[in-house]
Design a protein around this motif. Structure first.
Motif, PDB file in Angstrom:
ATOM      1  N   ARG A 173      45.884  76.979  51.457  1.00 22.37           N
ATOM      2  CA  ARG A 173      44.500  76.747  50.483  1.00 22.37           C
ATOM      3  C   ARG A 173      44.605  77.293  49.092  1.00 22.37           C
ATOM      4  N   ARG A 230      46.218  74.396  44.728  1.00 25.10           N
ATOM      5  CA  ARG A 230      44.971  73.849  43.998  1.00 25.10           C
ATOM      6  C   ARG A 230      45.037  72.245  44.217  1.00 25.10           C
ATOM      7  N   ARG A 278      46.450  74.520  58.600  1.00 21.65           N
ATOM      8  CA  ARG A 278      45.541  73.469  58.973  1.00 21.65           C
ATOM      9  C   ARG A 278      44.769  73.015  57.732  1.00 21.65           C
ATOM     10  N   GLN A 312      52.104  71.454  60.356  1.00 19.98           N
ATOM     11  CA  GLN A 312      51.085  72.659  60.659  1.00 19.98           C
ATOM     12  C   GLN A 312      51.614  73.649  61.622  1.00 19.98           C
ATOM     13  N   ILE A 313      51.516  74.721  61.125  1.00 17.90           N
ATOM     14  CA  ILE A 313      52.019  76.075  61.691  1.00 17.90           C
ATOM     15  C   ILE A 313      50.606  76.572  62.356  1.00 17.90           C
ATOM     16  N   GLY A 368      49.156  73.910  66.061  1.00 18.47           N
ATOM     17  CA  GLY A 368      50.089  73.083  65.429  1.00 18.47           C
ATOM     18  C   GLY A 368      51.245  73.582  66.026  1.00 18.47           C
ATOM     19  N   GLY A 390      46.015  83.961  56.290  1.00 21.01           N
ATOM     20  CA  GLY A 390      46.394  84.801  57.412  1.00 21.01           C
ATOM     21  C   GLY A 390      45.578  84.673  58.753  1.00 21.01           C
ATOM     22  N   ALA A 391      44.702  83.558  58.923  1.00 17.00           N
ATOM     23  CA  ALA A 391      43.799  83.621  59.837  1.00 17.00           C
ATOM     24  C   ALA A 391      44.537  83.674  61.160  1.00 17.00           C
ATOM     25  N   GLN A 445      44.661  82.122  63.933  1.00 16.77           N
ATOM     26  CA  GLN A 445      45.228  80.898  64.586  1.00 16.77           C
ATOM     27  C   GLN A 445      46.478  80.535  63.805  1.00 16.77           C
ATOM     28  N   THR A 452      46.685  86.482  46.062  1.00 18.02           N
ATOM     29  CA  THR A 452      45.754  87.239  45.115  1.00 18.02           C
ATOM     30  C   THR A 452      44.933  88.129  45.669  1.00 18.02           C
ATOM     31  N   GLY A 472      49.625  88.838  44.281  1.00 16.15           N
ATOM     32  CA  GLY A 472      49.642  88.142  42.795  1.00 16.15           C
ATOM     33  C   GLY A 472      49.304  86.604  42.818  1.00 16.15           C
ATOM     34  N   ASP A 473      49.392  85.740  41.685  1.00 16.60           N
ATOM     35  CA  ASP A 473      49.047  84.554  41.906  1.00 16.60           C
ATOM     36  C   ASP A 473      50.291  83.625  42.139  1.00 16.60           C
TER      37      ASP A 473
HETATM   38  C1  LIG Z   1      40.286  76.560  67.264  1.00 15.08           C
HETATM   39  C2  LIG Z   1      41.059  76.678  66.046  1.00 15.08           C
HETATM   40  C3  LIG Z   1      42.247  76.205  65.780  1.00 15.08           C
HETATM   41  C4  LIG Z   1      42.932  76.600  64.817  1.00 15.08           C
HETATM   42  N1  LIG Z   1      44.500  76.256  64.297  1.00 15.08           N
HETATM   43  C5  LIG Z   1      44.808  76.443  63.226  1.00 15.08           C
HETATM   44  C6  LIG Z   1      46.205  76.243  63.156  1.00 15.08           C
HETATM   45  O1  LIG Z   1      46.908  75.752  63.986  1.00 15.08           O
HETATM   46  N2  LIG Z   1      46.671  76.490  61.924  1.00 15.08           N
HETATM   47  C7  LIG Z   1      46.093  76.888  60.912  1.00 15.08           C
HETATM   48  O2  LIG Z   1      46.584  77.200  59.610  1.00 15.08           O
HETATM   49  N3  LIG Z   1      44.909  77.150  61.107  1.00 15.08           N
HETATM   50  C8  LIG Z   1      44.316  76.753  62.193  1.00 15.08           C
HETATM   51  N4  LIG Z   1      42.861  77.158  62.006  1.00 15.08           N
HETATM   52  C9  LIG Z   1      42.002  77.329  61.027  1.00 15.08           C
HETATM   53  C10 LIG Z   1      42.079  78.691  60.447  1.00 15.08           C
HETATM   54  O3  LIG Z   1      41.221  79.430  61.317  1.00 15.08           O
HETATM   55  C11 LIG Z   1      42.046  78.862  58.834  1.00 15.08           C
HETATM   56  O4  LIG Z   1      40.774  78.412  58.617  1.00 15.08           O
HETATM   57  C12 LIG Z   1      43.199  78.520  58.156  1.00 15.08           C
HETATM   58  O5  LIG Z   1      44.375  78.890  58.901  1.00 15.08           O
HETATM   59  C13 LIG Z   1      42.968  78.855  56.889  1.00 15.08           C
HETATM   60  O6  LIG Z   1      43.927  78.273  55.964  1.00 15.08           O
HETATM   61  P1  LIG Z   1      44.511  78.878  54.784  1.00 15.08           P
HETATM   62  O7  LIG Z   1      44.938  80.314  54.800  1.00 15.08           O
HETATM   63  O8  LIG Z   1      45.281  77.846  53.994  1.00 15.08           O
HETATM   64  O9  LIG Z   1      43.175  78.990  53.827  1.00 15.08           O
HETATM   65  P2  LIG Z   1      42.092  80.090  53.463  1.00 15.08           P
HETATM   66  O10 LIG Z   1      41.802  80.911  54.564  1.00 15.08           O
HETATM   67  O11 LIG Z   1      41.303  79.474  52.538  1.00 15.08           O
HETATM   68  O12 LIG Z   1      42.832  80.882  52.309  1.00 15.08           O
HETATM   69  C14 LIG Z   1      43.436  80.732  51.228  1.00 15.08           C
HETATM   70  C15 LIG Z   1      43.977  82.025  50.713  1.00 15.08           C
HETATM   71  O13 LIG Z   1      44.626  81.717  49.365  1.00 15.08           O
HETATM   72  C16 LIG Z   1      44.397  82.882  48.428  1.00 15.08           C
HETATM   73  N5  LIG Z   1      44.754  82.507  47.279  1.00 15.08           N
HETATM   74  C17 LIG Z   1      43.809  81.507  46.354  1.00 15.08           C
HETATM   75  N6  LIG Z   1      44.295  81.184  45.248  1.00 15.08           N
HETATM   76  C18 LIG Z   1      45.693  81.766  45.293  1.00 15.08           C
HETATM   77  C19 LIG Z   1      46.781  82.008  44.229  1.00 15.08           C
HETATM   78  N7  LIG Z   1      46.528  81.341  43.069  1.00 15.08           N
HETATM   79  N8  LIG Z   1      48.011  82.633  44.492  1.00 15.08           N
HETATM   80  C20 LIG Z   1      48.019  83.277  45.583  1.00 15.08           C
HETATM   81  N9  LIG Z   1      46.974  83.246  46.722  1.00 15.08           N
HETATM   82  C21 LIG Z   1      45.762  82.759  46.675  1.00 15.08           C
HETATM   83  C22 LIG Z   1      43.075  83.477  48.942  1.00 15.08           C
HETATM   84  O14 LIG Z   1      43.099  84.728  48.744  1.00 15.08           O
HETATM   85  C23 LIG Z   1      43.133  83.306  50.363  1.00 15.08           C
HETATM   86  O15 LIG Z   1      43.567  84.194  51.094  1.00 15.08           O
HETATM   87  C24 LIG Z   1      42.209  76.865  63.551  1.00 15.08           C
HETATM   88  C25 LIG Z   1      40.951  76.977  63.620  1.00 15.08           C
HETATM   89  C26 LIG Z   1      40.222  76.952  64.713  1.00 15.08           C
HETATM   90  C27 LIG Z   1      38.703  77.241  65.018  1.00 15.08           C
END
Ligand SMILES: Cc1cc2nc3c(=O)[nH]c(=O)nc-3n(C[C@H](O)[C@H](O)[C@H](O)COP(=O)(O)OP(=O)(O)OC[C@H]3O[C@@H](n4cnc5c(N)ncnc54)[C@H](O)[C@@H]3O)c2cc1C
Length: 395
Positions: free
Chosen positions: A282, A285, A308, A321-322, A326, A341-342, A344, A360, A376-377
């Protein structure tokens, strides 16, 4: 545990009673009614059988004689004679588990014109390969494949049965487990063996927040499915062991499904097969910005995948999706970009050989799993990486 008791003395018209079962599980032979393992416990016979059939709940079912069940069996998966690598992964794990309790490793190979594959299975650790080679088994059809696996279990009494968590494995394992009225744990991420021969079936539960340890202490065999790429493929060894040809009578190989035509789907290299993966999180952007990560993946000969979050946003194909809901991946190199790094997510990639994380937030959980953390970004770091690689490649 429950079973259906038959009051033979009340059966005035046994032939009519046989017809009650929609699954053909009631038989009348030698003046006696019987129910076979095709029974689905639908209880129609109890409702319509005029008191001949009685549902009995066993409160304290007798413990199974575990010493009568020996061996860790792997169900080989093949399509058109090509053995799916998940079979080798499961054989490697079966060997570890079996060695702990001094049991043999069995492999069941089901199909048509596949007998020549048995040697390969021996070389990945099976002690004995049971081959069911029959035209009726050419395509995966659930009824004959279930009958074959049931036959193998009845004749060889394996203590544990491991099945690939693939489309066909997920269909086959629960059917056969139900026939033996035993437990099945799907999508195990770890397996261990207790000295009692109880299999420790470990898998994430409650959205990945806990690791559940599941045992089947009162029944045999114990069934587990495992997804592709969870366990490593063991090194090949000399093909020592036994190959046993098996067969099953035709009525059991019958199926209501007839395969008219098989059209091969264009094979795409999925993220599971990729040696290098760049993951978009996420932190990205806009959807257009994925092009930058795609370029990085392309330069490294890899694939783009995502968390996800971006699947839910509709930016990335769900096949990419990993994670827990996924795919599980195990590449040589994975670069996560803007991924928190959730748990899941990490559950689906923690086996990767080299994990590089760009984030970041210095406290992001992904840094706990990463071998190399870049604080970093990503919008600054990824273009620099691309430039450097191009320079190295002379592009
Ligand atoms: C039952 C269940 C099953 C799930 N299964 C999965 C699954 O299979 N796979 C999965 O991925 N998720 C799964 N999820 C969702 C999971 O819990 C997280 O919500 C999801 O992994 C978060 O995705 P993300 O890291 O992309 O987003 P976020 O948690 O929002 O993280 C975004 C990160 O980007 C960083 N960031 C922002 N801008 C920048 C930048 N410019 N440069 C560098 N870093 C930046 C932030 O610091 C933040 O750490 C599941 C959830 C549930 C409840």
């Amino acid at each position: 545990m429950a079973f259906i008791k038959i009051h033979q003395e009340k059966a005035e018209n046994p032939t009519a009673l046989v017809k009650l079962c929609p699954f053909g599980a009631i038989h009348y032979d030698n003046g006696k009614l019987d129910i076979d393992s095709g029974c689905k416990m639908c209880r129609i016979c109890i409702k319509k059988g005029g008191g001949v059939f009685e549902y009995v709940e066993e409160k304290n079912a007798p413990a199974v004689d575990k010493s009568a069940w020996r061996g860790v069996a792997v169900v080989a998966e093949q399509t058109a004679g090509a053995v799916h690598p998940i079979t080798f992964e499961l054989l490697g794990k079966a060997r570890d588990l079996a060695d702990k309790i001094n049991h043999p490793v069995y492999c069941v190979l089901i199909g048509y014109r596949i007998a020549d594959k048995a040697d390969e299975l021996l070389s990945y650790g099976a002690d004995e390969v049971f081959v069911y080679d029959d035209p009726a088994l050419e395509h995966f059809r659930i009824e004959p494949y279930t009958a074959v696996l049931e036959d193998f279990i009845n004749k060889n009494l394996p203590s544990t049965v491991l099945v690939g968590g693939t489309t066909s494995g997920r269909s086959l394992a629960p059917r056969v487990a139900a026939r033996f009225r035993t437990g099945l744990t799907a999508d195990c991420t770890k397996l261990d063996m207790q000295p009692s021969t109880d299999l420790d079936q470990i898998r994430p539960a409650y959205g990945g927040n806990i690791m559940a340890h599941i045992n089947t202490p009162k029944h045999r065999p114990q069934f587990a499915t495992v997804r592709y790429k969870i366990f490593p493929i063991p090194p090949k060894r000399e093909a020592i062991g036994k190959i046993t040809r098996c067969s099953l009578a035709n009525p059991q190989l019958n199926s209501a499904i007839s395969v008219q035509k098989v059209t091969e789907k264009k094979r795409e290299v999925g993220i599971e097969e990729a040696e290098v993966i760049v993951v978009a999180g996420r932190g990205i952007r806009k959807q257009e910005d994925l092009a930058m990560l795609e370029e990085l993946a392309g330069l490294l000969g890899g694939k783009l995948a995502s968390t996800r979050s971006l699947i839910e946003a509709g930016w990335v194909n769900p096949r990419c999706q990993i994670g827990l809901s996924g795919r599980t991946v195990k590449p040589k190199l994975i670069i996560t970009c803007g991924v928190s790094g959730a748990i899941q997510f990490v559950a689906g990639m923690s086996g990767s050989e080299l994990i590089v994380a760009i984030n970041t937030d210095p406290n992001a959980a992904i840094f706990k799993s990463a071998h190399i953390g870049i604080h970093g970004d990503l919008y600054k770091i990824v273009p620099q990486l691309i430039e450097k690689i191009k320079l190295e490649k002379g592009q």
